[in-house]
Design an enzyme around this catalytic site. Structure first.
Site, PDB file in Angstrom:
ATOM      1  N   TYR A   1       0.853  -1.190   0.000  1.00 15.06           N
ATOM      2  CA  TYR A   1       0.000   0.000   0.000  1.00 15.06           C
ATOM      3  C   TYR A   1       0.883   1.232   0.000  1.00 15.06           C
ATOM      4  O   TYR A   1       1.898   1.265   0.711  1.00 15.06           O
ATOM      5  CB  TYR A   1      -0.907   0.026   1.240  1.00 15.06           C
ATOM      6  CG  TYR A   1      -2.347  -0.211   0.880  1.00 15.06           C
ATOM      7  CD1 TYR A   1      -2.982   0.639  -0.025  1.00 15.06           C
ATOM      8  CD2 TYR A   1      -3.078  -1.259   1.425  1.00 15.06           C
ATOM      9  CE1 TYR A   1      -4.308   0.432  -0.382  1.00 15.06           C
ATOM     10  CE2 TYR A   1      -4.395  -1.473   1.070  1.00 15.06           C
ATOM     11  CZ  TYR A   1      -5.003  -0.615   0.164  1.00 15.06           C
ATOM     12  OH  TYR A   1      -6.301  -0.819  -0.188  1.00 15.06           O
TER      13      TYR A   1
ATOM     14  N   GLU B   1      -0.550   4.847  -0.348  1.00 18.30           N
ATOM     15  CA  GLU B   1      -1.347   6.078  -0.531  1.00 18.30           C
ATOM     16  C   GLU B   1      -0.511   7.289  -0.159  1.00 18.30           C
ATOM     17  O   GLU B   1       0.343   7.220   0.719  1.00 18.30           O
ATOM     18  CB  GLU B   1      -2.622   6.001   0.297  1.00 18.30           C
ATOM     19  CG  GLU B   1      -3.583   4.983  -0.279  1.00 18.30           C
ATOM     20  CD  GLU B   1      -4.883   4.871   0.483  1.00 18.30           C
ATOM     21  OE1 GLU B   1      -5.169   5.747   1.312  1.00 18.30           O
ATOM     22  OE2 GLU B   1      -5.601   3.899   0.251  1.00 18.30           O
TER      23      GLU B   1
ATOM     24  N   ASP C   1      -6.308  15.777 -23.299  1.00 17.17           N
ATOM     25  CA  ASP C   1      -6.254  14.332 -23.085  1.00 17.17           C
ATOM     26  C   ASP C   1      -5.522  13.740 -24.293  1.00 17.17           C
ATOM     27  O   ASP C   1      -6.083  13.646 -25.381  1.00 17.17           O
ATOM     28  CB  ASP C   1      -7.695  13.806 -22.984  1.00 17.17           C
ATOM     29  CG  ASP C   1      -7.753  12.300 -22.797  1.00 17.17           C
ATOM     30  OD1 ASP C   1      -6.728  11.625 -23.029  1.00 17.17           O
ATOM     31  OD2 ASP C   1      -8.840  11.797 -22.455  1.00 17.17           O
TER      32      ASP C   1
ATOM     33  N   THR D   1      -3.167   7.944 -21.140  1.00 12.08           N
ATOM     34  CA  THR D   1      -2.966   6.567 -20.710  1.00 12.08           C
ATOM     35  C   THR D   1      -1.533   6.223 -21.082  1.00 12.08           C
ATOM     36  O   THR D   1      -0.885   6.955 -21.840  1.00 12.08           O
ATOM     37  CB  THR D   1      -3.916   5.588 -21.424  1.00 12.08           C
ATOM     38  OG1 THR D   1      -3.841   5.825 -22.829  1.00 12.08           O
ATOM     39  CG2 THR D   1      -5.340   5.756 -20.969  1.00 12.08           C
TER      40      THR D   1
ATOM     41  N   LYS E   1      -1.351   2.945 -24.839  1.00 16.68           N
ATOM     42  CA  LYS E   1      -1.759   3.012 -26.259  1.00 16.68           C
ATOM     43  C   LYS E   1      -0.508   3.222 -27.112  1.00 16.68           C
ATOM     44  O   LYS E   1       0.387   2.383 -27.057  1.00 16.68           O
ATOM     45  CB  LYS E   1      -2.806   4.115 -26.434  1.00 16.68           C
ATOM     46  CG  LYS E   1      -4.082   3.842 -25.632  1.00 16.68           C
ATOM     47  CD  LYS E   1      -5.176   4.837 -25.985  1.00 16.68           C
ATOM     48  CE  LYS E   1      -6.481   4.511 -25.294  1.00 16.68           C
ATOM     49  NZ  LYS E   1      -6.644   5.132 -23.973  1.00 16.68           N
TER      50      LYS E   1
ATOM     51  N   ARG F   1      -0.824  -0.977 -18.821  1.00 21.86           N
ATOM     52  CA  ARG F   1      -2.165  -0.397 -18.754  1.00 21.86           C
ATOM     53  C   ARG F   1      -2.230   0.560 -17.566  1.00 21.86           C
ATOM     54  O   ARG F   1      -2.039   0.145 -16.420  1.00 21.86           O
ATOM     55  CB  ARG F   1      -3.162  -1.549 -18.584  1.00 21.86           C
ATOM     56  CG  ARG F   1      -4.596  -1.223 -18.687  1.00 21.86           C
ATOM     57  CD  ARG F   1      -5.376  -2.460 -19.044  1.00 21.86           C
ATOM     58  NE  ARG F   1      -5.016  -2.879 -20.401  1.00 21.86           N
ATOM     59  CZ  ARG F   1      -5.484  -2.314 -21.506  1.00 21.86           C
ATOM     60  NH1 ARG F   1      -6.361  -1.346 -21.437  1.00 21.86           N
ATOM     61  NH2 ARG F   1      -5.080  -2.730 -22.693  1.00 21.86           N
TER      62      ARG F   1
HETATM   63  N1  DSN Z   1     -11.145   2.764 -24.767  1.00 17.27           N
HETATM   64  C1  DSN Z   1     -10.202   3.685 -25.333  1.00 17.27           C
HETATM   65  C2  DSN Z   1     -10.243   3.679 -26.804  1.00 17.27           C
HETATM   66  O1  DSN Z   1     -10.410   2.609 -27.360  1.00 17.27           O
HETATM   67  O2  DSN Z   1     -10.092   4.707 -27.435  1.00 17.27           O
HETATM   68  C3  DSN Z   1     -10.377   5.048 -24.820  1.00 17.27           C
HETATM   69  O3  DSN Z   1     -10.901   5.019 -23.547  1.00 17.27           O
END
Ligand code: DSN
Length: 478
Positions: free
Chosen positions: A64, A66, A241, A270, A273, A279
């Site tokens: 943990y 936090e 974003d 994120t 990607k 992830r």
């Molecule tokens: N689920 C992602 C996407 O496929 O674009 C974005 O949240």
């Protein structure tokens, strides 16, 4: 490092898992086989490196932590501090950011952290100020009521969903749609491109607290300098974003006006990607928001995932290597080759092409809905996802589009020639699929007909296309 080391590591891990629950070990093995055999064109997916994957599978998961580095609510966080600080340092250096917060578990979480930070920073509420200086116990019922009303009525201007915006930019299926009074900017119906004059007009009329840039299905570059000027002209905080295109920013494909980091007050992403990490999510911000951003956990996040922060540090270190810039450029070269291959064969593409990692096919040109096209492609070994197109007549469930992206296939080493062959496979499937009808004879948005022999043939061709580019070549589980 020898390839043998990777095989040994994953084989040993599976052996240990198999001794407890063999079905899990089998599923992990089967997932590798499935991923190896499918032509993955989901624009938001990629393949993280073995080092990144291994950094997640260990006892950091047991801790943990936090709070933030050096200011934890639990004792014994010295090693978590090391990996969190490393991940943040790599992120700051990679993106040229003043501050990085690497705890968010996902993109939604990263956006929530950002929304809270902006609200806490910008909302002029005596009750909020009291809460901020931790006099929470002094807040009366009336304070709480006022606070909820003030926080919940702030305005957000973001890209509309059907133009490629994201659910978390103020739309109802996400909490942001309930927290904010949202208005959207779309794209020009003739070109499919963002019309910055219209965005400025909407901002002048609506006067948002937050202007959101960024997308999950817009196939073009965005001029963040102009969006920042618009935000400044109405006193809005400018948030971007960049979840989809973070890899292109990291790899310096998007620079100058197209790099959000120097222009935005706060940037979320994120890490899994185009950035090709584990992830998870991340927030980058200007110094004045750093304090609020660092309150992400426990304000809106559950306990940090130290094992994932360790993997973020590994992946971000990889993204700082010179070969990542080459990878990022190849993602775009491949997307453009795919777009050109599709256009040459008669496909209708939103905006007529791409500047980034994704292509949006308007499948109404084939007489299909997105759902029919997605399923027919899947039958043929091609994994994509359906997506709305601007002013979509089929709504967000059936849609009229197919979104395809090249980060994953580029990681496997496929190049522009293979993208043309991929375009041929997609074109073959879509031209050979026929929309079906409901029992009462009305057109169905889900049913379709595709000769199974043709689907099998395309699936074999897809496998052949992938064969020279094995996924995780260093991992042999046999
Ligand atoms: N689920 C992602 C996407 O496929 O674009 C974005 O949240």
């Amino acid at each position: 490092m020898s390839r043998n080391a990777e095989s040994t590591a994953f084989r040993s891990a599976l052996e240990v898992i198999r001794a407890v629950e063999p079905r899990v070990a089998d599923a992990i093995g089967a997932e590798l086989t499935d991923q190896r055999e499918s032509l993955k064109l989901i624009a938001s997916e990629n393949y993280a490196s073995p080092a990144t994957l291994l950094a997640m599978g260990n006892w950091f998961s047991d801790k943990y932590a936090e709070g933030t580095v050096g200011r934890r609510f639990y004792a014994g966080c010295q090693n978590v501090d090391t990996v969190e600080a490393l991940a943040a340092e790599h992120a700051r250096e990679l993106f040229g950011a003043a501050h990085a917060y690497v705890q968010p578990h996902s993109g939604i979480d990263a956006n929530l952290v950002a929304f809270w930070a902006v609200l806490a920073d910008r909302v002029e509420s005596p009750a909020l100020k009291k809460a901020q200086v931790r006099q929470v116990n002094d807040l009366t019922e009336a304070d709480w009521f006022a606070l909820r009303r003030e926080l919940g009525n702030q305005r957000m201007l973001g890209m509309s969903l059907d133009a490629g915006g994201h659910l978390t930019h103020g739309f109802r299926p996400n909490i942001s749609g309930k927290m904010f009074d949202q208005r959207s900017y779309g794209t020009d119906p003739a070109t499919g491109l963002i019309d910055y004059d219209r965005v400025a007009e909407a901002a002048r009329e609506f006067k948002p607290l937050i202007l959101v840039g960024g997308y999950s299905a817009y196939p073009r570059k965005v001029n963040f300098r102009i969006l920042r000027e618009i935000a400044d002209s109405v006193g809005a905080t400018f948030m971007v974003d960049m979840a989809h295109f973070a890899g292109l920013v990291a790899g310096k494909v998007f620079t100058g006006d197209f790099d959000p980091v120097p222009h935005a007050h706060i940037v979320t992403t994120t890490t899994h990607k185009s950035l090709r990490g584990p992830r998870g999510g991340m927030v980058l911000c200007q110094p004045e928001l750093a304090d609020q951003v660092d309150r992400g956990c426990p304000m809106v996040l559950g306990g940090p995932l130290p094992h994932v922060m360790a993997a973020k540090a590994v992946a971000l270190a990889e993204a700082r290597r010179p070969d990542f810039a080459d990878y990022a450029q190849r993602i775009v070269d491949n997307a453009q080759a795919l777009a050109e291959g599709l256009l040459r064969r008669g496909a209708k593409l939103v905006t007529g092409g791409t500047d980034n990692h994704l292509v949006l096919i308007d499948v109404s040109g084939y007489g299909l809905t997105g759902r029919q096209a997605e399923q027919a492609l899947l039958d043929s070994g091609i994994v994509t996802n359906r997506n709305s197109v601007p002013q979509d007549p089929n709504g967000a469930w059936y849609t009229s589009g197919i979104r395809i992206g090249t980060p994953a296939l580029t990681t496997r080493g496929l190049g522009t020639a293979e993208m043309d062959q991929t375009a041929e496979l997609i074109h073959t499937v879509l031209t050979q699929t026929t929309a079906g009808a409901n029992a009462d004879g009305t057109p169905s948005k889900a049913k379709y007909t595709l000769d199974p022999a043709l689907a099998d043939k395309v699936a074999r061709q897809a496998t052949d296309l992938l064969a020279p580019h094995p996924l995780y070549p260093g991992i042999d589980l046999a």
